[in-house]
Design an enzyme around this catalytic site. Structure first.
Site, short mmCIF file in Angstrom:
data_model
loop_
_atom_site.label_atom_id
_atom_site.label_comp_id
_atom_site.label_asym_id
_atom_site.label_seq_id
_atom_site.Cartn_x
_atom_site.Cartn_y
_atom_site.Cartn_z
N TYR A 63 0.65 -4.27 12.21
CA TYR A 63 0.47 -2.85 11.88
C TYR A 63 1.23 -1.94 12.85
O TYR A 63 1.86 -0.98 12.44
CB TYR A 63 -1.02 -2.50 11.84
CG TYR A 63 -1.64 -2.81 10.51
CD1 TYR A 63 -2.02 -1.80 9.64
CD2 TYR A 63 -1.83 -4.13 10.10
CE1 TYR A 63 -2.58 -2.09 8.40
CE2 TYR A 63 -2.38 -4.43 8.87
CZ TYR A 63 -2.76 -3.40 8.02
OH TYR A 63 -3.30 -3.69 6.80
N HIS A 89 0.83 -1.22 0.00
CA HIS A 89 0.00 0.00 0.00
C HIS A 89 0.86 1.27 0.00
O HIS A 89 0.47 2.30 0.55
CB HIS A 89 -0.97 0.01 1.19
CG HIS A 89 -1.95 -1.11 1.19
ND1 HIS A 89 -3.11 -1.09 0.46
CD2 HIS A 89 -1.92 -2.31 1.82
CE1 HIS A 89 -3.77 -2.22 0.65
NE2 HIS A 89 -3.06 -2.99 1.46
N ASN A 146 -10.10 -3.16 2.08
CA ASN A 146 -9.75 -3.19 0.66
C ASN A 146 -11.01 -3.03 -0.18
O ASN A 146 -12.12 -3.03 0.34
CB ASN A 146 -9.07 -4.51 0.30
CG ASN A 146 -7.66 -4.63 0.84
OD1 ASN A 146 -6.96 -3.64 1.02
ND2 ASN A 146 -7.23 -5.86 1.09
#
Length: 678
Positions: free
Chosen positions: A362, A75, A148
């Site tokens: 993350y 991304h 997404n």
């Protein structure tokens, strides 16, 4: 427009304290010292060596040398905007999340769209999944919905994520190809990890080449939990439904745009917001009570499966509007840190093994990308509610914590900051009963890899099926290994021979023997042919030259603009073109700078005396737009050019002399987006 607005919400007001306007100011160092010279370094004589005491040069160069930060592993190529979310009705029955209770409350949001595979400078119209990450700045803290534009994923367990990304990224021995899945290592991974079958069907469909960020769905992918005040839980999946509908490019068009305008999607989003055409998405949820967890032919925790909308309807609960562009892409879009573990009371996790891994990854990746544990203090990441804890120090610390106490429990500060009870808004994890042996294995209910891939295929129109066949044929045609090609063909023969056989023929592989899955179900929600179709914000290229009929053009443009369609003028040269009556039109693009692939439709006007080169360029535009199934309208000399190409009577081609009828027909053709039956 976005720089001349009133403060719209709490987040905007918070960011205002960090904004700086440099225009009209004196140049200074980072220490605030005014600089008298910025073109020449300090030297010993005009031709002498540069002196180390030149602190301005050293500061300027040192900062420049350290401007870049690591890009996101996936991304990396993204663009973002600010906006607001408003719930339609209270969701109290299902969740105690406060931002989902009061229809009068507007919650600030920040949304980042992205491709997945490519580097930060790659093209935006590649075949790829798109990230759709939303940060809600709620009064209970930040909530991140990190999704997404495809509702499923390639893998079921996060431990495979490094392998997937290594296979998808450019091959390490030559760093080729960039932002593409059409290469050996990706398809070798797919063939040997067949849980990916469903996601690959989506990736080879038109969903992976969206027309615009404004015209694609978003999905939370994982199964989460809603928990209400009484402690009752429901499994939940999140959907973003674009108000403009779901629309895509065609593959040849997408490839050409990648070269003509690699910033196509971000330009579209930026311009739409600047023009006041604010993108809108409705938030929908699918809900399954915990009592019904095992009443379906899919495992609700499997991230490679959808919940078909015919079996679990989507309940529309609110709307998000993106109404402000960023002021600085690096400070906001690049430094924003999303994390699926950023939740608020009333939203909880499940045992989806892919989600569980993301809850670690993350935060871990932000530590290296943003330089340490204080990334939450960056302006774009700060919550709009106060935060108090005993986290201290580290790189880039901005908060100045007063007092001598930085631990719990304590008596010197009356045991504060102290935990809040659930009644006071403290987050309480859902009390799920958990038991079992420690094992490394896949649940039996996760082992059906082909049924929903077949469901997806069954749901496609014939046009969409052909596009999937062509996409597989293109991708596997780029694969050098005959063994990998054959493995993939045989893998998708387990889905349907209607896909595997034509692909095998296209790439010279052996025809597979399997006839595929016996699933006959389909879902209307999966085909883009069933989507909303609107003319709003469509862009029409008007091919025009001197001597055009000004009254007719004005009438047509008025009709188009009244329906929200935008017109831009294309000719052989920039400047002014005059109509037969003397009125003028300023040209926006030449044939060199404005390609047909950058427009949704063409309106071919021409002029009174058009030279051969103008006609040649116009005809090239016409042929390409026609090949991409786009609407084409023509009057006067434009009709002659269409007749020469023998396309006047084709679907989506609009001609006529009555401008009222012509304008209405052209508007209707533009609204349809594509005209496949020609």
């Amino acid at each position: 427009m976005s720089n001349e607005r009133e403060m719209q919400n709490k987040k905007d007001q918070q960011l205002e304290s960090f904004r700086v306007e440099d225009e009209g100011k004196k140049l200074t160092t980072n220490q605030g010292l005014k600089v008298s010279e910025d073109e020449f370094s300090l030297k010993a004589g005009e031709r002498g060596p540069t002196l180390m005491e030149d602190f301005h040069f050293r500061e300027k160069m040192t900062h420049f040398d350290h401007e870049r930060i690591p890009e996101r592993i996936v991304h990396a190529r993204g663009f973002a905007a600010h906006g607001e979310f408003q719930v339609y009705d209270s969701m109290k029955e299902f969740t105690k999340a406060k931002f989902l209770q009061d229809p009068s409350v507007k919650t600030p949001v920040f949304v980042r769209f992205s491709t997945v595979a490519g580097s930060k400078g790659s093209a935006e119209t590649v075949r790829d999944a798109r990230g759709f990450a939303t940060k809600f700045y709620t009064e209970e803290g930040n909530y991140d919905l990190v999704g997404n534009n495809i509702p499923v994923f390639f893998i079921q367990d996060a431990i495979k994520f490094p392998d997937l990304v290594h296979a998808l990224k450019p091959e390490p021995h030559n760093e080729i190809p960039q932002a593409q899945s059409a290469h050996d290592t990706f398809w070798d991974f797919i063939a040997n990890n067949q849980e990916s079958a469903h996601m690959v069907m989506w990736a080879m469909s038109d969903r992976s080449i969206p027309r615009s960020f404004r015209m694609m769905e978003g999905f939370g992918v994982h199964t989460f939990r809603f928990v209400n005040e009484e402690g009752k839980a429901h499994f939940v999946k999140f959907h973003w439904k674009p108000v403009l509908g779901i629309h895509s490019l065609v593959w040849d068009e997408a490839q050409k745009i990648a070269g003509k305008d690699p910033d196509f999607h971000r330009r579209d989003l930026w311009e739409s917001i600047e023009n006041g055409d604010y993108p809108e998405y409705e938030l929908g949820v699918q809900l399954i009570s915990e009592e019904d967890e095992f009443n379906f032919d899919f495992d609700v925790l499997d991230p490679t499966k959808i919940w078909p909308e015919e079996e679990v309807p989507v309940k529309i609960i609110g709307k998000m509007t993106l109404n402000r562009n960023v002021d600085n892409v690096f400070a906001e879009t690049e430094q924003v840190a999303f994390h699926p573990g950023h939740v608020v009371p009333g939203i909880d996790f499940t045992n989806d093994p892919l989600l569980q891994g993301r809850l670690f990854s993350y935060t871990d990746t932000q530590l290296i990308r943003l330089g340490g544990p204080n990334f939450h203090e960056l302006p774009i990441n700060r919550p709009v509610c106060p935060f108090h804890n005993n986290q201290r120090d580290g790189y880039g610390r901005q908060t100045i914590n007063k007092g001598q106490v930085s631990y719990h429990k304590n008596s010197l500060a009356a045991n504060t900051p102290q935990p809040a009870s659930e009644e006071e808004g403290g987050y309480a994890h859902y009390q799920e009963k958990v038991e079992g042996r420690k094992v490394r294995k896949r649940s039996e209910s996760f082992k059906d890899h082909f049924s929903q891939a077949k469901l997806f295929w069954n749901s496609m129109s014939e046009v969409e099926k052909n596009h999937i066949i062509e996409a597989f044929s293109f991708e596997l045609g780029k694969v050098q290994s005959k063994s990998v090609q054959q493995q993939v063909v045989e893998m998708f023969a387990h889905v349907t021979s209607d896909l595997a056989k034509p692909v095998a023929e296209a790439i010279g592989a052996n025809l597979p023997q399997s006839e595929g899955s016996s699933v006959t179900k389909s879902s209307l929600a999966l085909s883009q042919e069933n989507t909303i179709k609107k003319p709003d914000t469509r862009k029409v290229g008007v091919i025009i030259d001197n001597g055009f009929n000004g009254d007719e053009v004005k009438q047509v443009l008025n009709e188009l603009q009244s329906k929200g369609i935008q017109a831009e003028f294309i000719s052989d040269k920039l400047g002014i073109k005059k109509c037969a009556g003397g009125s003028e039109i300023e040209i926006d693009h030449t044939f060199l700078t404005g390609e047909s692939v950058l427009f949704d439709a063409l309106y071919v006007v021409g002029g009174k005396e058009v030279d051969p080169s103008f006609k040649d360029d116009a005809v090239y535009f016409i042929k390409e737009a026609y090949a991409h199934f786009k609407p084409i309208g023509a009057t006067h000399v434009g009709i002659k050019w269409l007749e020469e190409q023998e396309i006047v009577e084709k679907e989506g081609v609009v001609t006529g002399t009555d401008m009222n009828i012509f304008s209405q027909n052209l508007t209707g053709a533009v609204m349809e987006h594509r005209h496949w039956n020609r």
